[in-house]
Design an enzyme around this catalytic site. Sequence first.
Site, PDB file in Angstrom:
ATOM      1  N   GLU A   1       0.804  -1.218   0.000  1.00 44.60           N
ATOM      2  CA  GLU A   1       0.000   0.000   0.000  1.00 44.60           C
ATOM      3  C   GLU A   1       0.842   1.276   0.000  1.00 44.60           C
ATOM      4  OE1 GLU A   1      -2.776  -0.549   3.202  1.00 44.60           O
ATOM      5  OE2 GLU A   1      -4.020  -1.891   2.008  1.00 44.60           O
TER       6      GLU A   1
ATOM      7  N   PRO B   1       5.094   5.921   5.847  1.00 48.63           N
ATOM      8  CA  PRO B   1       4.513   5.044   6.878  1.00 48.63           C
ATOM      9  C   PRO B   1       3.226   4.373   6.410  1.00 48.63           C
ATOM     10  CG  PRO B   1       5.162   7.168   7.808  1.00 48.63           C
ATOM     11  CD  PRO B   1       5.269   7.312   6.328  1.00 48.63           C
TER      12      PRO B   1
ATOM     13  N   HIS C   1     -17.945  -9.613   6.393  1.00 46.39           N
ATOM     14  CA  HIS C   1     -16.596  -9.092   6.561  1.00 46.39           C
ATOM     15  C   HIS C   1     -15.878  -9.889   7.620  1.00 46.39           C
ATOM     16  CE1 HIS C   1     -13.698  -5.621   7.755  1.00 46.39           C
ATOM     17  NE2 HIS C   1     -13.204  -6.328   6.762  1.00 46.39           N
ATOM     18  N   HIS C   2     -14.719 -10.454   7.239  1.00 43.84           N
ATOM     19  CA  HIS C   2     -13.879 -11.213   8.158  1.00 43.84           C
ATOM     20  C   HIS C   2     -12.539 -10.507   8.300  1.00 43.84           C
ATOM     21  CE1 HIS C   2     -16.073 -15.327   7.463  1.00 43.84           C
ATOM     22  NE2 HIS C   2     -16.788 -14.465   8.174  1.00 43.84           N
ATOM     23  N   GLU C   3     -12.466  -9.500   9.142  1.00 39.99           N
ATOM     24  CA  GLU C   3     -11.177  -8.892   9.466  1.00 39.99           C
ATOM     25  C   GLU C   3     -10.478  -9.789  10.486  1.00 39.99           C
ATOM     26  OE1 GLU C   3      -7.931  -7.389   9.592  1.00 39.99           O
ATOM     27  OE2 GLU C   3      -9.262  -6.168   8.339  1.00 39.99           O
TER      28      GLU C   3
ATOM     29  N   HIS D   1      -8.240  -8.553   1.391  1.00 38.26           N
ATOM     30  CA  HIS D   1      -7.543  -7.276   1.540  1.00 38.26           C
ATOM     31  C   HIS D   1      -6.302  -7.482   2.400  1.00 38.26           C
ATOM     32  CE1 HIS D   1     -10.549  -4.053   0.158  1.00 38.26           C
ATOM     33  NE2 HIS D   1     -10.917  -5.210  -0.358  1.00 38.26           N
ATOM     34  N   GLU D   2      -5.267  -6.688   2.109  1.00 38.22           N
ATOM     35  CA  GLU D   2      -3.965  -6.782   2.793  1.00 38.22           C
ATOM     36  C   GLU D   2      -3.301  -8.147   2.612  1.00 38.22           C
ATOM     37  OE1 GLU D   2      -6.540  -3.836   4.305  1.00 38.22           O
ATOM     38  OE2 GLU D   2      -6.731  -5.893   5.037  1.00 38.22           O
TER      39      GLU D   2
ATOM     40  N   GLU E   1      -7.437  -6.669  -2.766  1.00 36.02           N
ATOM     41  CA  GLU E   1      -7.012  -5.275  -2.663  1.00 36.02           C
ATOM     42  C   GLU E   1      -5.521  -5.234  -3.013  1.00 36.02           C
ATOM     43  OE1 GLU E   1      -7.185  -1.794   0.720  1.00 36.02           O
ATOM     44  OE2 GLU E   1      -6.314  -3.737   1.200  1.00 36.02           O
TER      45      GLU E   1
ATOM     46  N   GLU F   1      -9.728   3.845  -0.191  1.00 35.02           N
ATOM     47  CA  GLU F   1      -9.724   4.261   1.214  1.00 35.02           C
ATOM     48  C   GLU F   1      -8.631   5.294   1.499  1.00 35.02           C
ATOM     49  OE1 GLU F   1      -9.212   0.629   3.343  1.00 35.02           O
ATOM     50  OE2 GLU F   1      -7.081   0.470   2.943  1.00 35.02           O
TER      51      GLU F   1
END
Length: 710
Positions: free
Chosen positions: A171, A192, A412-414, A482-483, A501, A507
Site C-alpha cells: 500500500e 509510513p 466481513h472477516h477482518e 484485503h492486505e 485489494e 480508502e
Amino acid sequence: MQKFLGALLICTAIIPLQAQQVLSPDKNISLTFAILENGVPSYKVSYKQKDVIKSSALGLETKDVPSFLVGFSVKDVKQSSVDNTWSPIYGEQKSIRNQYNELVVTLEQKALKGRFIKIHFRVFNDGVGFRYEFPKQDELKYFIIKEEKTEFNLAGDHKIFWIPGDYDTNEYAYTTSKISEIPSLMAQATIPVHAQSPIASPSVQTPSMMKSADGLYINIHEAALINYPAMALNVDAVNYKMSAHLCPDGVGNKGYMQTDAVTPWRTVIVSDKAADILTSKTILNLNEPTAYEDVSWIKPVKYVGVWWEYFVTGKSTWAYSNENNVRIGQDFSLLKPSGHHGATTENVKKYIDFASSNGFDAVLVEGWNVGWEDWFGNWKEEVFDFVTPYPDFDAKGLQQYAAAKGVKIIMHHETSGSATNYERRLDKAFQFMADHGYNAAKTGYVGKIIPRGEHHDSQWMVNHYIHVAKTAAAYKIMINSHEAVRPTGLCRTYPNWFAQESARGTEFEAMGGLAPEHTTILPFTRMMGGPMDYTPGIFQTDLSAYGRGDRVKTTLVKQLAYYVTMYSPLQMAADLPENYNRFPDAFQFIKDVAIDWDETYILEAEPGDYITTARKAKGKEAWFVGGVTDENSRTANINFSFLPATKKYVATVYADAKDASWNLKPQAYTVTKLIVTNKSILKQFVAPGGGVAISVKEATTDEIKKLKKL
C-alpha cells in the site's frame, strides 16, 4: 469447469546442448539458455532484435543441502509447442488463447552424484515465463531455500514505476524515476504504512513496470505463487540489474521444499506497444485450470456497503462501544453503546433498500461482529470469532429482509493479522455464512501477522490465503481478500478468490489522497496479476463536506471511468447513497455498466499518463468505454471500430465540463447522446485528473432520427 478448445501440438527435438534458443510463435521474442563458466545456468531475452534481459544467472541458494548455483551441465533438452483456447468463468474476454513454445532443460550436477533439476521456459507472443522444477530423486528430498538467485539483467537505465520492496504491505504510492535514481528516492518513497517491513537493501515490488529509452515496455512479475514466498526485486542501480528477493519467515528461512516441487513462474512481459501489456494473458495462462467441478455459484458482484461512511463522516464506527479491553466470549450486551456504531440493523436496511431499488447484487457490512473495540495494533491473537454479531445487528432478520428484496449481504472477516485464529475458526465461520445466506466474504489482514514472526508475503501466509480460498469453495463462498499477498493469476485456479485489494485503493483518498496518475499506473503494475477491489464511484470528492481537509484527486467522471479501466468481477459503488441521489444521471452509468465481459479493447495507453479502454458486456449487445488521465488535461481519441459494421448505435457520453478539474469544479460534467457507427472517432476533452465514460447500445429508429450523428 473451464472449457478447453483447439489442438495441443507437441513435438520433441534433440538440439545442441551448449546454447538453446526458443522463439515466440510470431518470432518476435527470442529466449536463449546457456551454461556459463563454472556451470552457471543463464538465460537472455530479446524482442525484435532488441535486448530485453541480457545474460542473467539462474539458480537457488540453499541452507541445508548444496546449492543449485554452479556445477551444472545439460543432461537433456526438450522443446514443444502448445496452442489451445480456454474459457474463463469471468473476465475481460470470453475466451483466451494459450499459445507458446516451450523449452525444458534438465540440468545435472555430476559432482553431487548426478543430482538434477529442470528449468521450464515458455515463450508467448507477449512475453516469457520460466520456473524451476525439483523432481523426486534419491539425492534430493527436502531442502530449505536461503535465497533465490534469479537475475534480470536489464539493457539500460529504464524509466520505472515502482513501490518499495516490503514483506508486509503493497500500500505504497508509486514513484516514477530512472532505475539509477531508486536508491536516492527510497527513503522518500517508503512512507509510513501499517505493519510495514521495508527490505533493507534497495528493492522494488512486483509487478515492476518499465519503459526503455528505445520504446520497449517491460513488466516483471510472477505467476502461480503456491507454497512459496512472494518475490521482490533487489536493485543494482549502477548496472541496471535486478535479482529475486524472497520474503523470509520468522527464523530467516525463505522456503521449505519437498520434491516433487516447483517454484512460481517468473514472468517478463514485453512489447513496443503499451496496450499489449494491458491485454497480456500470459500470467493467467501460466496458472493451472481450476479443479472445481461445480463453478455455477461463482458470479460477478456489483455492490454497495456500510464502509465509506466510516472513513469520511466521523458519525459512525466499526466498534459498538468505546471500551478498549474486550475478549471473545464476554457478554457484549453489557457494554455501553457508543451511539456511533455503523452496522446496525436499521442502517443496514437502508443500504439494502438502496441496493434493491438500484439493481445492485449485494451489500457489504463491516463492523457487524464483536471485537472491534481493541482489534488494531495490539498483536492480539483472539480478536474476532466471526460468528457473534453485536447486539444491534440482527443477522437472521437481515438475511430475511435482504432475501425478500433479492439482495445478498457480503460478510466481513477482518483477522487483524491473526491467521492462526482465523484458521481455527474458518469452518465454523463459513458454516455461519452458509446458514445465513451469505455467499461472499471480504477478508482482511491489517496488522502484524500471527504466527508471530511471519510476514504477509511469506510461504506460510501464501499457503494460508490459498487454504482460505479452498475451504470457502467447499461452502460455495467467494473471497475478496484485503492486505493479502499481491495476486499472481490464481483467480484461474481458485476462481472463488475473485478479487483482492493488495494495493493503495480508494480508502487512501480519505487518508491524504492519491495522486491523479495513480490509476494510470495500477493497471500496468498491481493489476497484471489479477482483479482489484479498488472500490470506485466517489461522487463527493471534496471531503471538506464532512469537515475533513482531504480531497479525492479525481473528477466525478473519472470515478465513472474506473468501472471500465479498472477491471474486476467485484465492483463497488463506494460512496454514500445520498451522494448518488444528488447526481442521478451520472449514477445511471454505474447502474448500467457491466462487470463481466466478452471482449476488451485498449484504445490508447501510456503508463503514468492515460488509459482508454472499451469493453463488450458478456452476452449482450452493449459496450462501455472508460478513459482516465493523470494531472494533465488531454484529448482522448476514441475509435469506435470495435463496434459491429452496418448498424448504428447510441453513445451516451459522460464527460468532464470544460472548466472541470480534480481540484476545481470536480463535479462539473455533461451527458450527451450521439449516434455512432464503427467508423466514428470521438475526440473528447478530458480534464486534469479527469476522465470520460461512455455507454453504447444499438439505436432505435426514433433515436437515429432525433440524435446528432458523430
